[in-house]
Scaffold this active site. Structure first.
Site, PDB file in Angstrom:
ATOM      1  N   GLU A 107       0.840  -1.200   0.000  1.00 40.53           N
ATOM      2  CA  GLU A 107       0.000   0.000   0.000  1.00 40.53           C
ATOM      3  C   GLU A 107       0.874   1.248   0.000  1.00 40.53           C
ATOM      4  O   GLU A 107       1.897   1.315   0.693  1.00 40.53           O
ATOM      5  CB  GLU A 107      -0.917   0.026   1.217  1.00 40.53           C
ATOM      6  N   THR A 123       2.279  10.383   5.052  1.00 43.12           N
ATOM      7  CA  THR A 123       2.494   9.408   3.988  1.00 43.12           C
ATOM      8  C   THR A 123       2.883   8.102   4.657  1.00 43.12           C
ATOM      9  O   THR A 123       3.597   8.096   5.661  1.00 43.12           O
ATOM     10  CB  THR A 123       3.605   9.850   3.021  1.00 43.12           C
ATOM     11  N   LYS A 133       5.261   2.768   8.586  1.00 39.44           N
ATOM     12  CA  LYS A 133       6.404   3.387   7.890  1.00 39.44           C
ATOM     13  C   LYS A 133       6.043   4.826   7.527  1.00 39.44           C
ATOM     14  O   LYS A 133       6.158   5.257   6.383  1.00 39.44           O
ATOM     15  CB  LYS A 133       6.772   2.573   6.653  1.00 39.44           C
TER      16      LYS A 133
END
Length: 279
Positions: A107, A123, A133
């Site tokens: 993703e 993000t 992440k």
């Protein structure tokens, strides 16, 4: 006489083809919503003028989301978004993301986060099912006042997150770490409640404009066909940032980067291996 009579039929057929093509793609560069996307959960999306914009609603009962009909193996995916107006307690999350359908998905995600006085842009990446992440940025504009562009460049060599043509996050293919080049992905958008929101301000409406999709349409297991270097986003000049893009990227991260999981030694005493792959 029969040949003359066939001209009106041929002309009518040509007109029908042109009209059908116009339904799929607007001359302004936007795509037709109902031919490319469908509502996946929550409230039915409100489509205005077919090609101009789509509204997603968050109210007391639910948020809402959409997904592309097509599945992609590489490409340049751009969405113009206008986030809901903020309030002091806004916890609204407006998202645009690419995601595979598997038990261990890949993703790529943009999330515009309501954060009281200021909106933040988060993000995130999931690589073979592993997430957390995050890289978060302070925005240099108010995302509620006008439309802004959020784009993914995804090819066999690099992933780039762009905001209004400024690259803010780059992930390079590295032989020693996982790179999302195995699973095909769908395009998604959503608006939902992230934490606390002001019920008096409901409903919240996120607005989307979908630009022309420059993506390699394929099948669930057909990612290999999307590595063709003839596709513009796969060309060698897109294997790395240009000198101008590198300058914009360096400045954006220096001035606007608010959080980077690769630098979070409290959560990650040992730097995650994939952090070596960031450009």
């Amino acid at each position: 006489m029969e040949m003359r009579g066939s001209y009106p039929k041929i002309l009518l057929l040509m007109v029908m083809v042109v009209v059908a093509a116009a339904r799929d793609k607007d001359p302004s560069g936007f795509v037709t919503w109902n031919n490319n996307y469908y509502t996946t959960w929550g409230h039915q999306a409100l489509v205005l003028n077919e090609t101009s914009e789509l509204h997603l609603t968050l109210d007391h009962n639910s948020g809402s989301g959409f997904e592309s009909y097509s599945i992609y193996g590489s490409g340049s995916f751009n969405m113009r978004i206008k986030a809901p107006p903020q309030t002091k307690s806004t916890g609204v999350i407006t998202s645009f993301y690419l995601r595979s359908k598997s038990s261990r998905p890949d993703e790529l995600c943009f999330q515009i986060l309501g954060n009281g006085r200021q909106y933040m842009l988060n993000t995130n990446m999931f690589m073979y099912g592993e997430g957390d992440k995050a890289q978060r940025f302070r925005l240099w504009f108010d995302p509620t006042k006008d439309y802004h562009s959020y784009r993914f460049l995804w090819n066999p060599h690099q992933l780039v997150f762009y905001v209004d043509d400024t690259p803010i996050r780059v992930y390079k293919k590295n032989p020693n770490t996982y790179y999302p080049a195995v699973q095909t992905m769908f395009m998604h958008g959503s608006v939902q409640n992230g934490s606390k929101i002001d019920p008096k301000q409901m409903p919240y409406t996120a607005k989307f404009q979908a630009s022309k999709i420059d993506g390699c349409v394929t099948t669930f297991m057909g990612i290999d066909k999307c590595t063709d270097p003839k596709l513009w986003w796969n060309r060698k000049e897109n294997w790395q940032l240009s000198s101008k893009e590198r300058e914009l990227y360096t400045n954006a991260r220096k001035v606007y980067l608010d959080y980077d999981y690769c630098s979070d030694k409290k959560r990650y005493p040992k730097v995650p291996q994939e952090c070596r792959s960031y450009g």
